[in-house]
Design a protein around this motif. Structure first.
Motif, PDB file in Angstrom:
ATOM      1  N   LEU A   1       6.069 -40.442  -8.582  1.00  0.00           N
ATOM      2  CA  LEU A   1       6.597 -39.907  -7.334  1.00  0.00           C
ATOM      3  C   LEU A   1       5.660 -38.818  -6.851  1.00  0.00           C
ATOM      4  O   LEU A   1       5.386 -37.870  -7.583  1.00  0.00           O
ATOM      5  N   PHE A   2       5.134 -38.989  -5.654  1.00  0.00           N
ATOM      6  CA  PHE A   2       4.234 -38.007  -5.061  1.00  0.00           C
ATOM      7  C   PHE A   2       4.851 -37.485  -3.778  1.00  0.00           C
ATOM      8  O   PHE A   2       5.322 -38.268  -2.964  1.00  0.00           O
ATOM      9  N   VAL A   3       4.838 -36.174  -3.589  1.00  0.00           N
ATOM     10  CA  VAL A   3       5.286 -35.565  -2.342  1.00  0.00           C
ATOM     11  C   VAL A   3       4.189 -34.631  -1.878  1.00  0.00           C
ATOM     12  O   VAL A   3       3.677 -33.816  -2.641  1.00  0.00           O
ATOM     13  N   SER A   4       3.819 -34.763  -0.600  1.00  0.00           N
ATOM     14  CA  SER A   4       2.773 -33.917  -0.048  1.00  0.00           C
ATOM     15  C   SER A   4       3.179 -33.443   1.334  1.00  0.00           C
ATOM     16  O   SER A   4       4.149 -33.909   1.903  1.00  0.00           O
TER      17      SER A   4
ATOM     18  N   GLY B   1       2.640 -29.581   8.807  1.00  0.00           N
ATOM     19  CA  GLY B   1       2.791 -31.016   9.031  1.00  0.00           C
ATOM     20  C   GLY B   1       4.019 -31.562   8.336  1.00  0.00           C
ATOM     21  O   GLY B   1       4.679 -30.866   7.568  1.00  0.00           O
ATOM     22  N   PRO B   2       4.336 -32.823   8.581  1.00  0.00           N
ATOM     23  CA  PRO B   2       5.517 -33.419   7.961  1.00  0.00           C
ATOM     24  C   PRO B   2       5.305 -33.712   6.471  1.00  0.00           C
ATOM     25  O   PRO B   2       4.181 -33.937   6.026  1.00  0.00           O
ATOM     26  N   ARG B   3       6.369 -33.692   5.730  1.00  0.00           N
ATOM     27  CA  ARG B   3       6.310 -34.078   4.321  1.00  0.00           C
ATOM     28  C   ARG B   3       6.211 -35.592   4.235  1.00  0.00           C
ATOM     29  O   ARG B   3       6.758 -36.320   5.054  1.00  0.00           O
ATOM     30  N   ARG B   4       5.523 -36.038   3.201  1.00  0.00           N
ATOM     31  CA  ARG B   4       5.388 -37.467   2.923  1.00  0.00           C
ATOM     32  C   ARG B   4       5.668 -37.697   1.458  1.00  0.00           C
ATOM     33  O   ARG B   4       5.353 -36.847   0.625  1.00  0.00           O
ATOM     34  N   MET B   5       6.256 -38.849   1.164  1.00  0.00           N
ATOM     35  CA  MET B   5       6.588 -39.180  -0.222  1.00  0.00           C
ATOM     36  C   MET B   5       6.071 -40.583  -0.520  1.00  0.00           C
ATOM     37  O   MET B   5       6.215 -41.496   0.291  1.00  0.00           O
ATOM     38  N   GLY B   6       5.481 -40.725  -1.700  1.00  0.00           N
ATOM     39  CA  GLY B   6       5.041 -42.015  -2.199  1.00  0.00           C
ATOM     40  C   GLY B   6       5.771 -42.314  -3.490  1.00  0.00           C
ATOM     41  O   GLY B   6       5.783 -41.496  -4.405  1.00  0.00           O
ATOM     42  N   VAL B   7       6.415 -43.472  -3.550  1.00  0.00           N
ATOM     43  CA  VAL B   7       7.187 -43.876  -4.725  1.00  0.00           C
ATOM     44  C   VAL B   7       6.530 -45.125  -5.304  1.00  0.00           C
ATOM     45  O   VAL B   7       6.419 -46.143  -4.616  1.00  0.00           O
TER      46      VAL B   7
ATOM     47  N   PHE C   1      15.301 -39.754  -6.227  1.00  0.00           N
ATOM     48  CA  PHE C   1      14.199 -40.368  -6.979  1.00  0.00           C
ATOM     49  C   PHE C   1      13.808 -39.522  -8.184  1.00  0.00           C
ATOM     50  O   PHE C   1      13.355 -40.067  -9.190  1.00  0.00           O
ATOM     51  N   GLU C   2      13.959 -38.230  -8.109  1.00  0.00           N
ATOM     52  CA  GLU C   2      13.665 -37.371  -9.259  1.00  0.00           C
ATOM     53  C   GLU C   2      14.781 -37.406 -10.288  1.00  0.00           C
ATOM     54  O   GLU C   2      14.632 -36.853 -11.368  1.00  0.00           O
ATOM     55  N   GLY C   3      15.914 -37.993  -9.955  1.00  0.00           N
ATOM     56  CA  GLY C   3      17.040 -38.078 -10.886  1.00  0.00           C
ATOM     57  C   GLY C   3      17.907 -36.857 -10.895  1.00  0.00           C
ATOM     58  O   GLY C   3      18.674 -36.648 -11.821  1.00  0.00           O
ATOM     59  N   GLN C   4      17.831 -36.030  -9.848  1.00  0.00           N
ATOM     60  CA  GLN C   4      18.603 -34.800  -9.803  1.00  0.00           C
ATOM     61  C   GLN C   4      19.928 -34.939  -9.074  1.00  0.00           C
ATOM     62  O   GLN C   4      20.696 -34.000  -9.008  1.00  0.00           O
TER      63      GLN C   4
END
Length: 100
Positions: free
Chosen positions: A40-43, A48-54, A95-98
């Motif tokens: 899981l990547f968050v940038s 700018g807007p946040r982006r997430m890659g799963v 996605f982090e399971g929290q």
């Protein structure tokens, strides 16, 4: 209750992305669980807007832009300085399971 996430394109068109249920989440017709999430990547954020890659166990990748993400058909209210919104944050926590 199921949570349906969509991505808004060009401000007019909305395309289904994934659905989170009690069993897991459906992406492109396949049921996955949080155990299937390998990376899981968050940038982004700030200016700018946040982006997430799963990255999933079967090699598929889900790319999510916070500005375009809708939850249950509701257009997001993205913070100017944070670059994120509540739906994006909830999906990130899932996605982090929290969260359940």
């Amino acid at each position: 209750m199921d949570q349906v996430y969509s991505l808004r394109h060009l401000g007019f068109f909305s395309k289904h992305l994934l659905t989170v249920t009690e069993e897991g989440f459906y992406y492109k017709g396949t049921l996955y669980t949080r155990d299937d999430v390998k990376k899981l990547f968050v940038s982004g954020g700030g200016a700018g807007p946040r982006r997430m890659g799963v990255h999933l166990a079967d090699g598929r990748k889900i790319l999510i832009n916070a500005v375009a993400l809708e939850l249950n058909g509701v257009k997001p209210k993205t913070g100017f300085f944070s670059g994120t919104n509540q739906g994006f944050e909830e999906l990130w926590a899932y996605f982090e399971g929290q969260s359940t």
